[in-house]
Design an enzyme around this catalytic site. Structure first.
Site, PDB file in Angstrom:
ATOM      1  N   ASN A 102       0.867  -1.182   0.000  1.00  0.00           N
ATOM      2  CA  ASN A 102       0.000   0.000   0.000  1.00  0.00           C
ATOM      3  C   ASN A 102       0.904   1.234   0.000  1.00  0.00           C
ATOM      4  O   ASN A 102       1.465   1.592   1.027  1.00  0.00           O
ATOM      5  CB  ASN A 102      -0.877  -0.048   1.265  1.00  0.00           C
ATOM      6  CG  ASN A 102      -1.696   1.217   1.463  1.00  0.00           C
ATOM      7  OD1 ASN A 102      -1.793   2.050   0.556  1.00  0.00           O
ATOM      8  ND2 ASN A 102      -2.274   1.353   2.637  1.00  0.00           N
ATOM      9  N   TRP A 103       1.031   1.857  -1.163  1.00  0.00           N
ATOM     10  CA  TRP A 103       1.947   3.003  -1.276  1.00  0.00           C
ATOM     11  C   TRP A 103       1.376   4.258  -0.631  1.00  0.00           C
ATOM     12  O   TRP A 103       2.063   5.259  -0.499  1.00  0.00           O
ATOM     13  CB  TRP A 103       2.262   3.287  -2.746  1.00  0.00           C
ATOM     14  CG  TRP A 103       3.013   2.195  -3.448  1.00  0.00           C
ATOM     15  CD1 TRP A 103       3.366   0.967  -2.932  1.00  0.00           C
ATOM     16  CD2 TRP A 103       3.499   2.220  -4.794  1.00  0.00           C
ATOM     17  NE1 TRP A 103       4.045   0.253  -3.881  1.00  0.00           N
ATOM     18  CE2 TRP A 103       4.141   0.983  -5.028  1.00  0.00           C
ATOM     19  CE3 TRP A 103       3.457   3.165  -5.827  1.00  0.00           C
ATOM     20  CZ2 TRP A 103       4.737   0.671  -6.257  1.00  0.00           C
ATOM     21  CZ3 TRP A 103       4.042   2.854  -7.048  1.00  0.00           C
ATOM     22  CH2 TRP A 103       4.675   1.630  -7.260  1.00  0.00           C
ATOM     23  N   LYS A 104       0.089   4.219  -0.313  1.00  0.00           N
ATOM     24  CA  LYS A 104      -0.590   5.410   0.230  1.00  0.00           C
ATOM     25  C   LYS A 104      -0.372   6.595  -0.721  1.00  0.00           C
ATOM     26  O   LYS A 104      -0.359   6.404  -1.925  1.00  0.00           O
ATOM     27  CB  LYS A 104      -0.099   5.696   1.649  1.00  0.00           C
ATOM     28  CG  LYS A 104      -0.157   4.443   2.522  1.00  0.00           C
ATOM     29  CD  LYS A 104       0.026   4.701   3.973  1.00  0.00           C
ATOM     30  CE  LYS A 104      -0.119   3.381   4.729  1.00  0.00           C
ATOM     31  NZ  LYS A 104      -0.065   3.538   6.158  1.00  0.00           N
ATOM     32  N   HIS A 152      -9.510   1.204   5.026  1.00  0.00           N
ATOM     33  CA  HIS A 152      -8.225   1.427   5.704  1.00  0.00           C
ATOM     34  C   HIS A 152      -8.435   2.412   6.855  1.00  0.00           C
ATOM     35  O   HIS A 152      -9.242   3.338   6.737  1.00  0.00           O
ATOM     36  CB  HIS A 152      -7.199   1.979   4.712  1.00  0.00           C
ATOM     37  CG  HIS A 152      -5.821   1.993   5.284  1.00  0.00           C
ATOM     38  ND1 HIS A 152      -5.395   2.989   6.131  1.00  0.00           N
ATOM     39  CD2 HIS A 152      -4.796   1.124   5.173  1.00  0.00           C
ATOM     40  CE1 HIS A 152      -4.155   2.719   6.511  1.00  0.00           C
ATOM     41  NE2 HIS A 152      -3.756   1.601   5.943  1.00  0.00           N
ATOM     42  N   GLU A 207      -6.809   4.838   7.853  1.00  0.00           N
ATOM     43  CA  GLU A 207      -6.597   6.253   7.513  1.00  0.00           C
ATOM     44  C   GLU A 207      -7.844   6.837   6.864  1.00  0.00           C
ATOM     45  O   GLU A 207      -8.189   7.995   7.097  1.00  0.00           O
ATOM     46  CB  GLU A 207      -5.351   6.385   6.618  1.00  0.00           C
ATOM     47  CG  GLU A 207      -4.085   6.224   7.449  1.00  0.00           C
ATOM     48  CD  GLU A 207      -2.872   5.684   6.716  1.00  0.00           C
ATOM     49  OE1 GLU A 207      -2.862   5.683   5.470  1.00  0.00           O
ATOM     50  OE2 GLU A 207      -1.922   5.261   7.404  1.00  0.00           O
ATOM     51  N   GLU A 251      -5.092  -4.731  10.955  1.00  0.00           N
ATOM     52  CA  GLU A 251      -4.101  -3.671  11.123  1.00  0.00           C
ATOM     53  C   GLU A 251      -4.396  -2.895  12.408  1.00  0.00           C
ATOM     54  O   GLU A 251      -5.260  -1.995  12.409  1.00  0.00           O
ATOM     55  CB  GLU A 251      -4.156  -2.703   9.943  1.00  0.00           C
ATOM     56  CG  GLU A 251      -3.850  -3.345   8.612  1.00  0.00           C
ATOM     57  CD  GLU A 251      -3.324  -2.324   7.609  1.00  0.00           C
ATOM     58  OE1 GLU A 251      -2.198  -2.498   7.140  1.00  0.00           O
ATOM     59  OE2 GLU A 251      -4.034  -1.351   7.322  1.00  0.00           O
ATOM     60  N   GLY A 261       2.625   2.649  10.722  1.00  0.00           N
ATOM     61  CA  GLY A 261       3.600   3.720  10.564  1.00  0.00           C
ATOM     62  C   GLY A 261       4.337   4.091  11.840  1.00  0.00           C
ATOM     63  O   GLY A 261       5.065   5.087  11.866  1.00  0.00           O
ATOM     64  N   SER A 309       3.499  -1.658  10.352  1.00  0.00           N
ATOM     65  CA  SER A 309       4.949  -1.680  10.616  1.00  0.00           C
ATOM     66  C   SER A 309       5.603  -3.024  10.310  1.00  0.00           C
ATOM     67  O   SER A 309       6.530  -3.434  11.008  1.00  0.00           O
ATOM     68  CB  SER A 309       5.243  -1.247  12.057  1.00  0.00           C
ATOM     69  OG  SER A 309       4.909   0.120  12.230  1.00  0.00           O
ATOM     70  N   GLY A 344       2.841  -0.980   4.251  1.00  0.00           N
ATOM     71  CA  GLY A 344       2.862   0.430   3.880  1.00  0.00           C
ATOM     72  C   GLY A 344       4.275   0.865   3.547  1.00  0.00           C
ATOM     73  O   GLY A 344       4.801   0.586   2.472  1.00  0.00           O
ATOM     74  N   GLY A 345       4.914   1.550   4.498  1.00  0.00           N
ATOM     75  CA  GLY A 345       6.238   2.148   4.273  1.00  0.00           C
ATOM     76  C   GLY A 345       7.241   1.238   3.586  1.00  0.00           C
ATOM     77  O   GLY A 345       7.910   1.656   2.626  1.00  0.00           O
TER      78      GLY A 345
END
Ligand code: PGA
Length: 252
Positions: free
Chosen positions: A12-14, A97, A99, A167, A173, A212, A233-234
């Site tokens: 997930n590149w966001k 998600h 976010e 999640e 993150g 994470s 993610g990251g």
């Protein structure tokens, strides 16, 4: 536990990435998908879907989006319809998600309507659930997860159209993760909630862990038997880390 489904690792590149960077990550993902038994999916921002699709086309790597609208078309400025995502080559869409739940006030019924739209278009929904830090501290994790599974899934969920991503919101993150034993317990709890919601087919629905996941904790997290892959993610923006995570998944 019966035979486990093939693991999925989705990046997930966001709201990150660039055209040049996307091409490199897509080439790396295509190569990775060709040499691992783990299913690989990239979920870049909307404008990068088409260029990434062009690179992934004909490879084993899959494409996913990060959201879709609940309607199939119409006057919804700035939104994106699931049938268009399918047309340009998406196989998956991430929905609910944390976010989006937090920043766009997406409720469980809204998530459910989006999942239904994704299914109508032939997309698989990666439905995110997870407790906040305060829910965790108040001992409300299980109640929260059970409610999200109950309310975010339309009737008709099955292993082909649904992936669940557990999640914990506080792990996203933050560099913090639950202990593998907690992940094991909560995945088992989610599996039971899914069985209660959709019946025995739930046994083959993949339940990913997200929050994470990095190269250095991937073996511990992906080694939990109840974990069927990762939503990353990251670390998905780093081809080497992403590949290490995929390679840490079980061979099924
Ligand atoms: P993270 O994000 O890996 O950067 O924690 C995971 C996610 O939000 O899906």
């Amino acid at each position: 536990m019966s035979k486990r489904p093939r693991p999925l690792v989705a990046g997930n590149w966001k709201m990150n990435g660039s055209l040049a960077g996307a091409r490199d990550l897509a080439k790396a993902a295509a190569e990775l998908a060709g040499r691992t038994r783990t299913e690989i999916a990239l979920c870049p921002p909307f404008p990068l879907l088409a260029p990434v699709a062009a690179i992934l086309s004909g490879t084993a790597a899959q494409l996913g989006a990060q959201d879709c609208h609940a309607q199939d078309k119409g006057a919804y400025t700035g939104d994106v319809a699931a049938p268009l995502l399918r047309e340009i080559g998406c196989r998956y869409v991430i929905l609910g998600h944390s976010e989006r739940r937090a920043q766009h006030r997406e409720s469980d019924p809204e998530v459910r309507a989006k999942v239904a739209a994704a299914w109508r278009a032939g997309l698989g929904a990666i439905i995110c659930v997870g407790e906040t830090e305060s829910e965790r501290e108040l001992g409300r994790t299980r109640a929260r997860l059970a409610l999200q599974v109950q309310e975010s899934l339309p009737d008709g969920a099955n292993p082909a159209n649904t992936v669940i991503a557990y999640e914990p919101v506080w792990a996203i993150g933050s560099g913090r993760t639950p202990r593998p034993e907690e992940v094991s317990e909560l995945h088992a709890f989610l599996r039971a909630a899914l069985v209660a919601r959709i019946g025995p087919e739930a046994d083959s629905v993949r339940i990913l862990y997200g929050g994470s996941v990095k190269a250095d904790n991937a073996r511990a997290l992906m080694g939990v038997p109840e974990v069927d892959g990762a939503l990353v993610g990251g670390a998905s923006l780093d081809a080497k880390a992403f590949s290490a995570i995929a390679e840490a998944c079980r061979e099924t």
